[in-house]
Design a protein around this motif. Structure first.
Motif, mmCIF file in Angstrom:
data_model
loop_
_atom_site.group_PDB
_atom_site.id
_atom_site.type_symbol
_atom_site.label_atom_id
_atom_site.label_comp_id
_atom_site.label_asym_id
_atom_site.label_seq_id
_atom_site.Cartn_x
_atom_site.Cartn_y
_atom_site.Cartn_z
ATOM 1 N N LEU A 193 0.797 -1.227 0.000
ATOM 2 C CA LEU A 193 0.000 0.000 0.000
ATOM 3 C C LEU A 193 0.830 1.278 0.000
ATOM 4 O O LEU A 193 0.367 2.314 -0.465
ATOM 5 C CB LEU A 193 -0.919 0.020 1.227
ATOM 6 C CG LEU A 193 -1.932 -1.123 1.322
ATOM 7 C CD1 LEU A 193 -2.605 -1.132 2.685
ATOM 8 C CD2 LEU A 193 -2.976 -0.984 0.207
ATOM 9 N N TYR A 194 2.041 1.202 0.561
ATOM 10 C CA TYR A 194 2.799 2.442 0.806
ATOM 11 C C TYR A 194 4.255 2.306 0.391
ATOM 12 O O TYR A 194 4.830 1.223 0.431
ATOM 13 C CB TYR A 194 2.720 2.821 2.293
ATOM 14 C CG TYR A 194 1.301 3.132 2.706
ATOM 15 C CD1 TYR A 194 0.678 4.307 2.289
ATOM 16 C CD2 TYR A 194 0.560 2.226 3.474
ATOM 17 C CE1 TYR A 194 -0.632 4.579 2.642
ATOM 18 C CE2 TYR A 194 -0.754 2.497 3.828
ATOM 19 C CZ TYR A 194 -1.346 3.681 3.400
ATOM 20 O OH TYR A 194 -2.637 3.949 3.729
ATOM 21 N N ASP A 195 4.819 3.463 0.035
ATOM 22 C CA ASP A 195 6.236 3.529 -0.307
ATOM 23 C C ASP A 195 7.082 4.011 0.870
ATOM 24 O O ASP A 195 8.242 3.644 0.997
ATOM 25 C CB ASP A 195 6.448 4.493 -1.489
ATOM 26 C CG ASP A 195 5.586 4.118 -2.683
ATOM 27 O OD1 ASP A 195 5.621 2.947 -3.091
ATOM 28 O OD2 ASP A 195 4.848 4.992 -3.181
ATOM 29 N N VAL A 196 6.497 4.903 1.666
ATOM 30 C CA VAL A 196 7.262 5.525 2.760
ATOM 31 C C VAL A 196 6.360 5.638 3.985
ATOM 32 O O VAL A 196 5.186 6.016 3.873
ATOM 33 C CB VAL A 196 7.765 6.934 2.359
ATOM 34 C CG1 VAL A 196 8.416 7.642 3.536
ATOM 35 C CG2 VAL A 196 8.743 6.850 1.192
ATOM 36 N N LEU A 197 6.936 5.341 5.140
ATOM 37 C CA LEU A 197 6.268 5.616 6.416
ATOM 38 C C LEU A 197 6.806 6.930 6.950
ATOM 39 O O LEU A 197 8.023 7.134 6.969
ATOM 40 C CB LEU A 197 6.618 4.550 7.457
ATOM 41 C CG LEU A 197 5.927 3.197 7.427
ATOM 42 C CD1 LEU A 197 6.495 2.335 8.558
ATOM 43 C CD2 LEU A 197 4.428 3.372 7.600
ATOM 44 N N VAL A 198 5.911 7.813 7.363
ATOM 45 C CA VAL A 198 6.349 8.995 8.106
ATOM 46 C C VAL A 198 5.833 8.830 9.525
ATOM 47 O O VAL A 198 4.619 8.727 9.745
ATOM 48 C CB VAL A 198 5.824 10.301 7.474
ATOM 49 C CG1 VAL A 198 6.171 11.490 8.373
ATOM 50 C CG2 VAL A 198 6.413 10.510 6.085
ATOM 51 N N LEU A 199 6.737 8.752 10.478
ATOM 52 C CA LEU A 199 6.351 8.543 11.872
ATOM 53 C C LEU A 199 6.436 9.863 12.629
ATOM 54 O O LEU A 199 7.509 10.469 12.722
ATOM 55 C CB LEU A 199 7.262 7.496 12.538
ATOM 56 C CG LEU A 199 7.317 6.127 11.855
ATOM 57 C CD1 LEU A 199 8.173 5.161 12.686
ATOM 58 C CD2 LEU A 199 5.924 5.554 11.645
ATOM 59 N N TYR A 200 5.299 10.319 13.099
ATOM 60 C CA TYR A 200 5.228 11.496 13.984
ATOM 61 C C TYR A 200 4.440 11.009 15.191
ATOM 62 O O TYR A 200 3.474 11.605 15.621
ATOM 63 C CB TYR A 200 4.529 12.642 13.268
ATOM 64 C CG TYR A 200 4.634 13.994 13.949
ATOM 65 C CD1 TYR A 200 5.868 14.602 14.175
ATOM 66 C CD2 TYR A 200 3.491 14.686 14.339
ATOM 67 C CE1 TYR A 200 5.950 15.853 14.769
ATOM 68 C CE2 TYR A 200 3.572 15.945 14.934
ATOM 69 C CZ TYR A 200 4.803 16.515 15.151
ATOM 70 O OH TYR A 200 4.886 17.763 15.732
ATOM 71 N N ASP A 201 4.876 9.860 15.704
ATOM 72 C CA ASP A 201 4.136 9.160 16.744
ATOM 73 C C ASP A 201 5.002 9.048 17.988
ATOM 74 O O ASP A 201 6.145 9.487 18.016
ATOM 75 C CB ASP A 201 3.734 7.764 16.252
ATOM 76 C CG ASP A 201 4.955 6.911 15.889
ATOM 77 O OD1 ASP A 201 6.087 7.454 15.842
ATOM 78 O OD2 ASP A 201 4.781 5.710 15.634
ATOM 79 N N SER A 202 4.429 8.457 18.997
ATOM 80 C CA SER A 202 5.195 8.145 20.192
ATOM 81 C C SER A 202 4.612 6.857 20.749
ATOM 82 O O SER A 202 3.478 6.836 21.215
ATOM 83 C CB SER A 202 5.077 9.284 21.205
ATOM 84 O OG SER A 202 5.956 9.040 22.276
ATOM 85 N N ILE A 203 5.386 5.801 20.635
ATOM 86 C CA ILE A 203 4.845 4.493 21.025
ATOM 87 C C ILE A 203 5.982 3.623 21.567
ATOM 88 O O ILE A 203 7.126 3.755 21.122
ATOM 89 C CB ILE A 203 4.153 3.801 19.827
ATOM 90 C CG1 ILE A 203 3.438 2.531 20.291
ATOM 91 C CG2 ILE A 203 5.108 3.553 18.684
ATOM 92 C CD1 ILE A 203 2.474 1.952 19.274
#
Ligand SMILES: [Zn+2]
Ligand SMILES: [Zn+2]
Length: 492
Positions: free
Chosen positions: A325-335
């Motif tokens: 589904l995706y080429d790139v993950l952008v993580l603006y998370d905190s886990i």
């Protein structure tokens, strides 16, 4: 050169009369040159004029300029243009500008008139003694009504409109280039009625003016075309505000009308997309959640034609196999890893091991302290929440003014100047020694390297530390930095 000598040369140059600027330097080759006349209106011209301009530019055939002081026009300033668009309703322009505009159209160029611009300079002169005994509000400048193809009347039946409502615009003259192939469309707008039409209009489209909405019960002409001298005029009564104007039928009829007024022909299609999708855009999954942030963050990834973003926050962001589904993950998370089920963890691992890219922003460097493979191998760094053996706790400080120096020579930092940021700084972030630095600062409350490419070999992993709040999110510099990181992570 010595600064004083340079200043003297600059002063000498300014004292010379300005040289004629060759047109090829100031206009795009092969485009229809449009000048939008605006700057006064009883409508929100500050919002509608940029939309009209954007529509023309999206159509791809026009080079568009805007004047907010049409009173300053003359024959010479109008000479380069093919067509004028009036989104103006205000005081008269004065004899010189009016003669220039009238001569422009009569001499064979084009005019497009939008909504209230048909109102004959609706101001004191029109409402006052210039009104004729028959009640027709003849403009103090009669040529304007002749050009537009209609005037407004204060006598019965009065020109105006019922309540704003949603109505269907029907095309009438399928032979005319502007109307050919066009479909009827719904619009929420004012439906102008009881125009006093001049002879010679070719009515292109009309709408039934519903008496239940305060209308006339008749079909009212709304779009028409006409000749004036050897020029061409397109009129649309539609376009009260940007909600009305964003109707696809409005936008496409407007750009086709402008093209026809300029050239006498229509080559543009019957669809116009202000924000066309790029089928080759990088497919990004933006993962948020676990840390609050200002909504301005979403603007960072908005409006890039080559990036298409879906947002999926925690706790379910990695529930699917993301590789197709995706080429790139952008993580603006905190886990933390304890909150990620085993199967989700495997999906994330499979994504980064498949050679896809990831961009970690700001507080995402806190992620997965308990998953050493992630921070040591993939991210190349970790904000240490709790001190551990050999890793003292990291620290943060809000509201710091700092200077960031992009490290040159990498596609991600290409052509980005040093920047002043107002952001949060981190100090004591654990970082692999072999990361490729992208951003540096010398601020004492910050680590020196605040952006890098991880040495992780299986996919392209980028970390950019700035991005805490609105002050950074809204910077074009930051938008560009993140976009370039996403494109690079995607292998573009
Ligand atoms: Zn209106
Ligand atoms: Zn923060």
């Amino acid at each position: 050169m010595h600064r004083l000598a340079w200043l003297m040369m600059a002063a000498a140059a300014m004292a010379q009369p300005p040289a004629e600027i060759p047109e090829r330097f100031s206009f795009e080759e092969g485009r229809i040159r449009v000048l939008i006349l605006t700057g006064r209106n009883n409508h929100d011209w500050r919002a509608t004029t940029p939309l009209l301009r954007a529509a023309l530019e999206a159509a791809g055939r026009f080079d568009v300029r805007v004047t907010e002081e049409p009173a300053g026009l003359d024959e010479k300033t109008l000479r380069p243009y093919h067509v004028l668009v009036s989104n103006y309703c205000g005081p008269r322009w004065g004899a010189a500008a009016e003669a220039a505009v009238e001569g422009f159209v009569r001499g064979g160029r084009g005019l497009a008139v939008v909504h209230a611009a048909s109102y004959p300079f609706g101001g004191l002169e029109v409402l006052g003694e210039k009104m004729t005994r028959t009640g027709v509000r003849e403009p103090a400048w009669p040529a304007w009504g002749e050009m537009v193809g209609a005037v407004w009347s204060a006598g019965e039946p009065r020109t105006g409109h019922g309540r704003r409502h949603v109505f269907q615009v029907e095309w009438k003259d399928a032979e005319h280039p502007v109307a050919a192939g066009m479909r009827p469309f719904l619009i929420s707008d004012e439906l102008y009625n009881n125009f006093r039409l001049k002879p010679g209009n070719v009515v292109l489209a009309e709408a039934f003016d519903d008496p239940a909405q305060g209308g006339t019960g008749r079909r009212e002409p709304l779009l028409w075309a006409r000749r004036y001298g050897s020029g061409r005029v397109f009129h649309t009564a539609l376009g009260h505000d940007t909600d009305a104007m964003r109707t696809p039928g409005f936008l496409v009829s407007f750009v086709r009308g402008v093209e026809w007024a300029a050239t006498g022909a229509v080559t543009l299609g019957t669809r116009l997309d202000l924000n066309p999708k790029d089928p080759d855009a990088v497919r990004v999954l933006l993962v948020t959640g676990g840390h609050d942030h200002e909504a301005s963050f979403y603007e960072v990834l908005e409006g890039h034609r080559d990036i298409r973003v879906n947002v999926d926050p925690h706790p379910v962001a990695f529930r699917h196999d993301l590789r197709k589904l995706y080429d790139v993950l952008v993580l603006y998370d905190s886990i933390q890893v304890e909150h990620l089920p085993e199967s989700h963890r495997e999906n994330l691992r499979a994504f980064v091991e498949s050679g896809k890219g990831a961009v970690l922003l700001h507080h995402a460097i806190v992620d997965f302290a308990g998953w050493e493979w992630w921070w040591r191998e993939v991210a190349g760094g970790l904000y240490v929440l709790q001190a551990r053996e050999g890793m003292p706790a990291s620290r943060y400080l809000h509201d710091v003014e700092l200077v960031v120096e992009p490290v040159g020579g990498h596609p991600i930092t290409r052509e980005l100047p040093p920047m002043r940021l107002f952001d949060e700084t981190y100090k004591g972030v654990w970082r692999r020694p072999d990361v490729v630095p992208l951003l540096r600062t010398t601020h004492p409350t910050s680590d020196e390297v605040i952006g890098w490419v991880s040495p992780y070999a299986k996919s392209r992993i980028v970390f950019l530390q700035p991005g805490h709040g609105r002050e950074t999110h809204e910077l074009p510099w930051y938008r560009r930095l993140v976009r370039q990181a996403v494109l690079w992570a995607a292998g573009r």
